[in-house]
Every structure is written in C-alpha cells, then in structure tokens.
Design a protein around this motif. Structure first.
Motif, mmCIF file in Angstrom:
data_model
loop_
_atom_site.group_PDB
_atom_site.id
_atom_site.type_symbol
_atom_site.label_atom_id
_atom_site.label_comp_id
_atom_site.label_asym_id
_atom_site.label_seq_id
_atom_site.Cartn_x
_atom_site.Cartn_y
_atom_site.Cartn_z
ATOM 1 N N TYR A 122 -9.901 26.608 4.522
ATOM 2 C CA TYR A 122 -8.313 25.952 4.527
ATOM 3 C C TYR A 122 -8.052 25.235 5.979
ATOM 4 N N ASP A 123 -7.069 24.418 5.861
ATOM 5 C CA ASP A 123 -6.460 23.495 6.782
ATOM 6 C C ASP A 123 -5.855 24.628 8.022
ATOM 7 N N ASN A 178 -12.613 31.632 2.176
ATOM 8 C CA ASN A 178 -11.700 30.738 1.888
ATOM 9 C C ASN A 178 -11.948 29.551 3.088
ATOM 10 N N THR A 189 -13.084 28.747 8.427
ATOM 11 C CA THR A 189 -13.810 29.398 7.459
ATOM 12 C C THR A 189 -13.435 30.808 7.437
ATOM 13 N N SER A 191 0.787 33.653 4.079
ATOM 14 C CA SER A 191 -0.486 33.076 3.689
ATOM 15 C C SER A 191 -1.015 33.109 2.343
ATOM 16 N N SER A 199 -3.889 32.635 1.213
ATOM 17 C CA SER A 199 -5.138 33.030 0.812
ATOM 18 C C SER A 199 -5.006 34.620 1.262
ATOM 19 N N ARG A 234 -10.148 22.688 10.141
ATOM 20 C CA ARG A 234 -10.177 23.608 9.137
ATOM 21 C C ARG A 234 -10.861 24.787 9.701
#
Length: 154
Positions: free
Chosen positions: A78-79, A76, A96, A134, A136, A94
């Motif tokens: 994401y910000d 994933n 990872t 979250s 994710s 960001r």
C-alpha cells in the motif's frame, strides 16, 4: 551529538492479537488519537525474520510475550500515508505488510508503550474491524474467523 534516526524499512508486520472466541485487541495511536489499530511495525534490519519482527513489535507495543503466532500468508502492498513518509528514505512511497495472528488463551491487560499508544480495548472481531482506521487492518480482522477455524481444525 546524537545521530539522526535511521529511515524505516518499508517492510512491516501487522499482528492481529486475538482470543479463541474472536475477541481482538486494538490499541490507539499516540501520534493520531482516534486511530485504532492492531500491532504494527517495521523490520529493524533487512534480514530480520518476519516472525521475529512480529514478536518484537508485540512485546514492545503491548508487553505481551507468548501466545501462538501464525503467519497468515497475507501480504498487503500500500501507499504510505503522506504524513508518515518522512520516516522513510526519500522516494519511498509504498510499504509491504505481512499479516500474522497471535492467539492468546483469553483477554489480557497490555502494558502499552506510552510514546506509541494511548489506550487499548478488546472488542468482538466485527466491531474491531469497524474501529480500525487502516483498510488493510480492517480486512485482516475480517479474515479472523477463517484463520481461527483453520487453527482449530484437527
């Protein structure tokens, strides 16, 4: 004089700790009460192997060692939430995240790191997904039945 804390590396792991019958361990963040999650954490060094990061974070946050760690090969990007960006180098926005599963034979009582987490609970996977703050993390928990089926296949 104490030196400044180094910036976090924007590469992390998410470890879904679970049992064969799809119970999932969630822990509540100390810095944001009401935010429930799986174990997460960033690499300590750019060359730290991801599996080592996963095992280290699980042990640091829950005291759990052992179990069967599986790289789910899910990533994933994401910000980073704005209220946590100060932990990263200027301009880093960001992260990872690499997803792992940690299979335990049954629910165990974790030993929480008190500066990081306030409480813990074992929940059925679908309830755990609903509880994760979250997106994710929730999505990873929703993938659990698929990964357990693969692990159990002969």
């Amino acid at each position: 004089m104490q030196s400044a804390k180094p910036f976090k590396i924007p590469e992390s792991v998410l470890v879904v700790i679970h049992t064969p019958d799809l119970q999932v361990l969630l822990i509540e963040r100390a810095d944001h009460p009401g935010y429930w999650q799986s174990v997460t954490g960033s690499k300590d060094a750019p060359d730290e192997p991801l599996a080592e990061t996963a095992r280290r974070e699980v042990e640091e946050e829950t005291g759990i060692s052992g179990g069967t760690l599986t790289d789910w090969n899910l990533v994933n990007v994401y910000d980073i939430y704005p209220h946590w960006r100060h932990r990263y180098a200027p301009g880093v926005t960001r992260n990872t995240e690499h997803v792992f599963g940690l299979l335990l034979p049954g629910p165990t009582v974790p030993r929480l790191a008190p500066r990081e987490h306030l409480a813990w609970q074992w929940l059925p996977w679908h309830e755990a997904a609903d509880r994760c703050f979250s997106p994710s993390n929730a999505e990873a928990v929703l993938q659990l039945p698929r990964f357990v089926a693969v692990e159990a296949a002969p």
